[in-house]
Design an enzyme around this catalytic site. Structure first.
Site, mmCIF file in Angstrom:
data_model
loop_
_atom_site.group_PDB
_atom_site.id
_atom_site.type_symbol
_atom_site.label_atom_id
_atom_site.label_comp_id
_atom_site.label_asym_id
_atom_site.label_seq_id
_atom_site.Cartn_x
_atom_site.Cartn_y
_atom_site.Cartn_z
ATOM 1 N N ARG A 88 -9.045 -4.191 5.447
ATOM 2 C CA ARG A 88 -9.113 -4.462 6.879
ATOM 3 C C ARG A 88 -9.853 -3.330 7.559
ATOM 4 O O ARG A 88 -9.665 -2.172 7.235
ATOM 5 C CB ARG A 88 -7.702 -4.579 7.468
ATOM 6 C CG ARG A 88 -7.129 -5.969 7.351
ATOM 7 C CD ARG A 88 -5.810 -6.098 8.067
ATOM 8 N NE ARG A 88 -4.733 -5.474 7.341
ATOM 9 C CZ ARG A 88 -4.120 -4.363 7.715
ATOM 10 N NH1 ARG A 88 -4.471 -3.752 8.839
ATOM 11 N NH2 ARG A 88 -3.149 -3.854 6.994
ATOM 12 N N HIS A 249 5.528 -8.366 10.729
ATOM 13 C CA HIS A 249 4.857 -8.108 9.444
ATOM 14 C C HIS A 249 5.964 -7.898 8.410
ATOM 15 O O HIS A 249 6.270 -6.759 8.051
ATOM 16 C CB HIS A 249 3.984 -6.853 9.605
ATOM 17 C CG HIS A 249 3.061 -6.591 8.461
ATOM 18 N ND1 HIS A 249 2.637 -5.316 8.128
ATOM 19 C CD2 HIS A 249 2.471 -7.414 7.571
ATOM 20 C CE1 HIS A 249 1.817 -5.380 7.091
ATOM 21 N NE2 HIS A 249 1.708 -6.632 6.728
ATOM 22 N N SER A 271 1.213 -1.964 4.806
ATOM 23 C CA SER A 271 0.445 -2.541 3.702
ATOM 24 C C SER A 271 0.463 -1.593 2.509
ATOM 25 O O SER A 271 0.305 -0.387 2.670
ATOM 26 C CB SER A 271 -0.992 -2.766 4.148
ATOM 27 O OG SER A 271 -0.994 -3.506 5.346
ATOM 28 N N CYS A 273 2.943 -0.759 0.514
ATOM 29 C CA CYS A 273 4.113 0.122 0.419
ATOM 30 C C CYS A 273 5.322 -0.602 -0.157
ATOM 31 O O CYS A 273 6.461 -0.241 0.129
ATOM 32 C CB CYS A 273 4.449 0.696 1.786
ATOM 33 S SG CYS A 273 3.185 1.827 2.378
ATOM 34 N N ASN A 385 -7.659 -2.032 -3.733
ATOM 35 C CA ASN A 385 -7.192 -3.129 -2.874
ATOM 36 C C ASN A 385 -7.594 -4.497 -3.438
ATOM 37 O O ASN A 385 -7.616 -5.485 -2.716
ATOM 38 C CB ASN A 385 -7.735 -2.951 -1.454
ATOM 39 C CG ASN A 385 -6.943 -3.736 -0.418
ATOM 40 O OD1 ASN A 385 -5.754 -3.996 -0.595
ATOM 41 N ND2 ASN A 385 -7.599 -4.121 0.667
HETATM 42 C C1 SPV Z 1 -2.101 -6.185 4.516
HETATM 43 O O1 SPV Z 1 -3.024 -5.356 4.394
HETATM 44 O O2 SPV Z 1 -1.065 -5.940 5.139
HETATM 45 C C2 SPV Z 1 -2.225 -7.494 3.881
HETATM 46 C C3 SPV Z 1 -3.534 -7.924 3.462
HETATM 47 O O3 SPV Z 1 -1.269 -8.202 3.808
HETATM 48 S S1 SPV Z 1 -4.565 -8.236 4.803
HETATM 49 O O4 SPV Z 1 -4.887 -9.635 4.767
HETATM 50 O O5 SPV Z 1 -5.745 -7.420 4.597
HETATM 51 O O6 SPV Z 1 -3.896 -7.891 6.018
HETATM 52 MN MN MN Z 2 0.349 -7.431 5.187
#
Ligand code: SPV
Ligand code: MN
Length: 622
Positions: A88, A249, A271, A273, A385
């Site tokens: 991201r 989340h 993310s 973790c 990732n």
């Molecule tokens: C995260 O990074 O928290 C994910 C993958 O679950 S993403 O789709 O990149 O957000």
């Molecule tokens: Mn996520």
């Protein structure tokens, strides 16, 4: 269909697609599709319905366009994102801010008119020579209070294929309800070299909060390109704020207690973790691993998994530790691997428990051991990732209530971050407010590879949801605090930390120990074990953990281990309170007063304990 749209659409749509679009009686939807087509100029527009034929069509298109390549096992494909497009991208993900609206300094914003002009400029003509797909989905179970309709427009068959695996179909729902408050996502791959963006500097992900719409361009990475994932979460947080529910989340799982009891927990972790691995702990059942909506229903806190699949981190998935996922990834069935190493039609990933080939194809193209990039940095065989995309239906530990239209009753919330030196492996808050504030709103975590940027930096991470917040932080915390008003039985709140390290850097707890923490929390929900009140929450007793370690993991658990793991580190905890309070005082103008009260009370308890017992206090001395 209204005349202005008809002209554009008739030109680009075949009869079937046109009929499908017209069957949804919603002029806003027609206007959206017509505008997207007019702006992006695809050669053709294909409107997709629910069902196998269109799913098969999309799978085929992803192979034909080269966005995915078939692997040796039937149903397995691989997809690569650009070298600079592996996570991201926070910097270019922005809210388009209308005049007079402020979201506070923690959120990345850009002035709306300028932002729209910029991103629409990048989108203009960007689909020439391609097909534009229009796909409909439902976030949450269909025919449920949680259902939320979404339409995804994209020129990427990979995006639609991923969403077919990750979300519930929504075309029939659109036909039934019209769009009714739906979210719109417009993604374009942009100019490509091969199958990745030729213009990474023109990557933009802009969220138009006025229109419940997101634009994404010049990116392939799923977290940036798939509207339904984190981009929808942002819009959902705003909708939830308006309507009095929560969008989080969080994973959702059933923890299995004594006498076949199943107790549902939801957990927020940043993310990379341990969110997915917690939801997948052997012996328990998964409802979802990433995004949950919460609603008060019948006096209970209930929550539903928004998704129907997993876009999971593949690094570290090993046969022994993750038998369920391992099986799905190594048997025939529908799996999209992304940014792994491919050699002889097989996917390889970091830390998989096997030696990796010395060459193959990866996110940098043809790869060999020792290959370096333009900056002279060695390229790993697979990206950290790298991910797998699967439907939850392929998991044998799927919770039977995962599709329940009423969601599942949540009895416990778990907050966890990547914290090497401050918090203990598991504890329970004194009450909802104490938990939401000192465990959720005060969460810190060390950064990971899931977001582009430096790793291992301790950052402020409230509710593990800061990256996706679309309303001012104080308001979001207040919504969380008030969520339990009127509930008969607020969920208990817990904090876990899987990442405590010793001075020499070694881990204090074992990878599998989370299975024990879960069972302890389950027993606490039902009042089946006692706990020790400490300055930061209730701690487990050694005797209870010892029993659980034996039963769950067949491992001994000594008093020495317990003391090392559960010693309260007062200086570190005080320093954390100072950091967090500083942020709220400086940056969060709308911080609810309870936040300062709860942090101050925690500080007082820690200081008082220090006066009598010193800096580091064993749980046996509490
Ligand atoms: C995260 O990074 O928290 C994910 C993958 O679950 S993403 O789709 O990149 O957000
Ligand atoms: Mn996520």
């Amino acid at each position: 269909m209204d005349q202005p749209y008809a002209a554009v659409l008739k030109d680009k749509l075949d009869a079937e697609s046109l009929a499908r679009l017209e069957a949804i009686r919603d002029p806003r939807l027609h206007a959206f599709v017509a505008d997207a087509a007019d702006l992006c100029r695809p050669d053709a527009v294909r409107v997709l319905a629910d069902g196998d034929a269109d799913r098969e069509y999309i799978r085929r298109r992803a192979l034909e366009t080269g966005e995915e390549a078939a692997l040796a096992l039937p149903g397995h494909t691989v997809h690569f994102d650009g070298y600079q497009d592996q996570g991201r991208d926070k910097e270019v993900t922005r809210y388009l801010l209308p005049q007079g609206v402020s979201l506070g300094p923690n959120l990345n914003c850009t002035e709306r008119d300028a932002g729209l002009a910029e991103v629409r400029g990048f989108l203009a003509g960007s689909m020439r020579g391609r097909t534009m797909y229009v796909a409909f989905f439902c976030l949450g179970p269909t025919l449920s209070p949680f259902s939320l309709s979404c339409v995804q427009v994209t020129d990427s068959a990979y995006v639609v294929h991923s969403e077919h695996l990750l979300y519930r179909p929504g075309y029939e729902q659109f036909k039934r309800l019209g769009g009714a408050g739906f979210f719109r996502f417009l993604h374009s791959s942009g100019k490509l070299v091969g199958t990745v963006s030729a213009q990474p500097d023109k990557k933009r992900i802009y969220i138009d909060i006025l229109e419940d719409m997101v634009y994404s361009v010049n990116t392939q990475y799923g977290g940036n390109s798939m509207g339904l994932k984190k981009l929808a979460l942002r819009l959902a947080i705003r909708k939830a704020d308006r309507e009095g529910w929560l969008a989080e989340h969080m994973f959702v799982m059933g923890v299995h207690g004594p006498r076949k009891r199943v107790t549902y927990f939801a957990g927020a972790f940043p993310s990379a973790c341990g969110k997915t691995s917690t939801a997948m702990v052997p012996g328990e059942t998964i409802v979802g691993d990433d995004i949950a909506y919460f609603r008060p229903i019948g006096g209970e806190a209930r929550c539903a998994n928004v998704e129907a699949g997993i876009f999971g981190i593949i690094q570290g998935v090993r046969e022994k530790d993750d038998p369920v996922i391992w099986k799905v990834l190594t048997m025939p069935g529908e799996v999209i691997f992304s940014n792994v190493l491919v050699k002889d039609g097989r996917p390889w990933w970091l830390d998989m428990g096997h030696e990796l080939p010395a060459d193959g194809v990866n996110f940098s193209g043809p790869w060999h051991d020792g290959k370096i990039d333009k900056q002279g940095v060695e390229i790993p065989p697979a990206h950290k990732n790298a991910r797998y995309t699967i439907a939850l239906a392929s998991l044998r530990n799927l919770d039977p209530r995962f599709d329940d239209p009423q969601g599942v009753p949540v009895r416990g919330i778990i907050y966890g971050g990547r914290d090497s030196d401050t918090s203990i492996p598991v504890q329970q808050s004194f009450d909802w407010t104490h938990g939401v504030i000192t465990m959720g709103a005060a969460l810190e975590s060390e950064t990971t590879f899931a977001v582009i940027g430096a790793e291992g930096v301790r950052v402020f991470c409230p509710m593990s949801n800061l990256d996706f917040l679309a309303i001012p932080l104080g308001r979001y915390i207040d919504n969380n605090l008030r969520f339990v008003e009127g509930l008969k039985r607020p969920p208990l709140v817990f904090a876990v930390n899987y990442f405590q390290r010793r001075k020499d850097g070694s881990w204090v707890t074992g990878m599998g120990d989370k299975a024990v923490w879960l069972k302890w929390m389950e027993l606490r929900v039902h009042g089946d074990v006692r706990a020790i009140p400490g300055p930061t929450g209730h701690l487990p007793l050694h005797a209870d953990l010892k029993k659980l370690f034996k039963k769950v993991l067949a491992k001994p658990y000594t008093e020495k281990q317990y003391v090392e793991q559960f010693t309260i580190r007062i200086p570190e905890n005080l320093a954390k309170l100072d950091r967090v309070e500083g942020i709220y005082r400086q940056d969060v103008a709308d911080t609810p007063p309870q936040v300062f009260e709860a942090l101050a009370a925690q500080r007082d308890r820690l200081q008082l304990l220090r006066t009598s017992k010193g800096d580091y206090v064993s749980p046996l001395d509490l």
